[in-house]
Design a protein around this motif. Structure first.
Motif, short mmCIF file in Angstrom:
data_model
loop_
_atom_site.label_atom_id
_atom_site.label_comp_id
_atom_site.label_asym_id
_atom_site.label_seq_id
_atom_site.Cartn_x
_atom_site.Cartn_y
_atom_site.Cartn_z
N PHE A 199 -14.95 2.21 -4.30
CA PHE A 199 -13.79 1.50 -3.76
C PHE A 199 -12.59 2.43 -3.81
O PHE A 199 -12.31 3.05 -4.84
N VAL A 200 -11.88 2.52 -2.69
CA VAL A 200 -10.69 3.38 -2.59
C VAL A 200 -9.47 2.51 -2.29
O VAL A 200 -9.50 1.69 -1.36
N TYR A 201 -8.43 2.69 -3.09
CA TYR A 201 -7.16 2.00 -2.82
C TYR A 201 -6.09 3.04 -2.54
O TYR A 201 -5.87 3.97 -3.33
N LEU A 202 -5.41 2.90 -1.41
CA LEU A 202 -4.38 3.84 -0.97
C LEU A 202 -3.03 3.13 -0.96
O LEU A 202 -2.84 2.14 -0.25
N ASP A 203 -2.10 3.65 -1.74
CA ASP A 203 -0.76 3.06 -1.82
C ASP A 203 0.28 4.16 -1.61
O ASP A 203 0.94 4.61 -2.54
N PRO A 204 0.44 4.61 -0.37
CA PRO A 204 1.36 5.72 -0.09
C PRO A 204 2.81 5.26 -0.13
O PRO A 204 3.08 4.04 -0.15
N PRO A 205 3.76 6.19 -0.12
CA PRO A 205 5.14 5.79 0.14
C PRO A 205 5.19 5.04 1.47
O PRO A 205 4.62 5.49 2.46
N TYR A 206 5.84 3.90 1.49
CA TYR A 206 5.83 3.05 2.67
C TYR A 206 6.63 3.66 3.82
O TYR A 206 7.65 4.32 3.61
N HIS A 207 6.15 3.39 5.02
CA HIS A 207 6.92 3.77 6.20
C HIS A 207 8.20 2.93 6.26
O HIS A 207 8.14 1.70 6.13
N PRO A 208 9.37 3.56 6.43
CA PRO A 208 10.62 2.79 6.42
C PRO A 208 10.73 1.87 7.62
O PRO A 208 10.40 2.24 8.75
N ILE A 209 11.21 0.65 7.38
CA ILE A 209 11.41 -0.29 8.48
C ILE A 209 12.88 -0.44 8.83
O ILE A 209 13.24 -1.17 9.74
N SER A 210 13.74 0.26 8.07
CA SER A 210 15.17 0.28 8.38
C SER A 210 15.76 1.51 7.70
O SER A 210 15.12 2.16 6.87
N VAL A 243 -17.49 3.38 3.10
CA VAL A 243 -16.76 3.20 1.84
C VAL A 243 -15.80 2.02 2.00
O VAL A 243 -15.16 1.86 3.04
N ARG A 244 -15.68 1.21 0.97
CA ARG A 244 -14.71 0.12 0.98
C ARG A 244 -13.32 0.70 0.71
O ARG A 244 -13.09 1.31 -0.33
N VAL A 245 -12.39 0.50 1.66
CA VAL A 245 -11.06 1.08 1.56
C VAL A 245 -10.01 -0.01 1.73
O VAL A 245 -10.13 -0.86 2.63
N MET A 246 -9.00 0.03 0.90
CA MET A 246 -7.85 -0.88 1.00
C MET A 246 -6.59 -0.04 1.00
O MET A 246 -6.48 0.95 0.27
N LEU A 247 -5.62 -0.44 1.83
CA LEU A 247 -4.35 0.29 1.92
C LEU A 247 -3.20 -0.70 2.02
O LEU A 247 -3.30 -1.72 2.70
N SER A 248 -2.10 -0.40 1.36
CA SER A 248 -0.88 -1.21 1.48
C SER A 248 0.21 -0.38 2.14
O SER A 248 0.29 0.84 1.92
N ASN A 249 1.04 -1.04 2.96
CA ASN A 249 2.11 -0.33 3.65
C ASN A 249 3.07 -1.36 4.26
O ASN A 249 2.88 -2.57 4.12
N SER A 250 4.08 -0.85 4.92
CA SER A 250 5.06 -1.71 5.58
C SER A 250 4.41 -2.50 6.71
O SER A 250 3.48 -2.02 7.36
#
Length: 291
Positions: A199-210, A243-250
Motif C-alpha cells: 500500500f502506497v500513500y502519497l501526501d505531497p505539498p498541495y497544489h495552491p488553490i489561491s 499496487v494499491r495507491v492513495m493520494l491526498s491533494n487540493s
C-alpha cells in the motif's frame, strides 16, 4: 538509489522499552498533518498490507495510524533533517530525550533564537534535538525553510510547550522499528519491489488553490505544477502494476484533470495555515485512490 526492503533494521534494546502510553502518534507538529482527517480516510484504508510506503512522511499521522496493520514500512522524505529525526527516534530515543530535556530547561525566546541560528550543527543527534525543539516552540508549529535550507520561523507564544514527551517518543520508537527510513525523492518508489499486497500513500505539498494558500516551504526545493504532473505519472505507473495507491491533494480542476479515471473522494478539512484567523475554516480536499 533505492534501498532494499530487506535491510529494515531489527529492534534495538533501547527502543523496545515499553511506553506507559502504547498508542503511537505523531511526535512532530506538521502543517498539513492528517491526524484530524483519519476518520474520513479510514473507509479507504486497507485492512492489512505487507509493506506500507509513504514517500512524503511529514508528521507521519497515517503511518502511526496504520502501524499495527502493516508488517513493515518504508518511510521517505526529501528533507534530510526530517529523515534524521525519524532515525534518531527509532534508533536512540533515550539519547535524543536527554538532549530535549536540556532544551526544555533552557527554553526562552532568546534561547530559541540562539538555537535557531545554529544551521550547521556537525552532530546528527544535536540536529535531531534542535528540529524537535524548534518544532515544539516555534510559531504555530510550522516547519518552513528558506532557499538556503535554513529554518526561519519565529518563536511561538506557549506557556508550557511539550518539548520532551517520553511516552510519546517511546511509543513512536517502538512502531518505527519495523520501518526503513530513507532520504529520497518520491520518484524512487518506482524502483521498489512493490506488489498488489503493498500500500502506497502519497501526501505531497498541495497544489495552491489561491494566492494565500501557496505553501511549499517544508524544504528548500518547493513543489510546483511540473512536480504535480510527475507525481501523477508515478501514481498511474504504480496503479498499472496493481499496487494499491492513495493520494491526498487540493480539490481543484488541475488536480482532478491529472487523476482523471481514478476514484475521487471529497474530504472536509480545516484550513489551519493562514495569518488571518478569519480565513481559517473548512475546505474541500481530494482523496484519490487507484482501487
Amino acid at each position: 538509489m533505492a534501498v532494499p526492503v530487506a535491510s529494515i533494521p531489527t529492534p534495538t534494546t533501547a527502543a523496545t522499552v515499553v511506553a506507559s502510553n502504547p498508542v503511537a502518534r505523531p511526535f512532530l507538529k506538521w502543517a498539513g498533518g492528517k491526524g484530524r482527517l483519519l476518520s474520513q480516510y479510514e473507509p479507504f484504508f486497507p485492512t492489512s498490507c505487507h509493506t506500507y510506503y509513504e514517500p512524503f512522511v511529514g508528521g507521519g499521522a497515517v503511518f502511526f495510524h496504520l502501524a499495527n496493520r502493516v508488517q513493515r514500512a518504508v518511510l521517505g522524505d526529501i528533507n534530510p533533517e526530517l529523515v534524521n529525526v525519524y532515525r534518531w527516534v527509532r534508533d536512540a530515543p533515550r539519547a535524543l530525550m536527554a538532549k530535549l530535556e536540556h532544551h526544555k530547561r533552557h527554553h526562552s525566546p532568546d534561547y530559541y533564537y540562539h538555537i535557531r541560528q545554529q544551521h550547521h550543527l556537525p552532530l546528527p543527534l544535536d540536529r535531531a534535538a534542535r528540529l524537535i525543539y524548534l518544532n515544539k516552540t516555534c510559531y504555530n508549529g510550522l516547519y518552513r525553510e528558506n532557499s538556503q535550507g535554513q529554518f526561519n520561523v519565529p518563536v511561538g507564544r506557549y506557556k508550557n510547550p511539550g518539548i520532551c514527551d517520553p511516552d510519546l517518543l517511546w511509543a513512536a520508537s517502538s512502531v518505527l522499528q519495523r520501518a526503513q527510513i530513507v532520504e529520497t525523492p518520491f520518484t524512487e518508489i518506482l524502483q521498489q519491489p512493490l506488489t498488489p499486497q503493498d500500500f502506497v500513500y502519497l501526501d505531497p505539498p498541495y497544489h495552491p488553490i489561491s494566492a494565500t494558500s501557496h505553501f511549499t516551504g517544508y524544504s528548500r526545493y518547493g513543489f510546483g505544477p511540473a512536480d504535480q504532473e510527475c507525481l501523477a505519472q508515478v501514481f498511474r505507473q504504480l496503479a498499472e502494476r496493481g499496487v494499491r495507491v492513495m493520494l491526498s491533494n487540493s480539490d481543484c480542476e488541475f488536480i482532478r484533470s491529472l487523476y482523471e479515471g481514478f476514484s475521487m473522494h471529497s474530504i472536509q478539512a480545516s484550513r489551519m495555515i493562514n495569518t488571518n484567523a478569519q480565513r481559517r475554516g473548512k475546505i474541500s480536499e481530494l482523496l484519490i485512490t487507484s482501487y
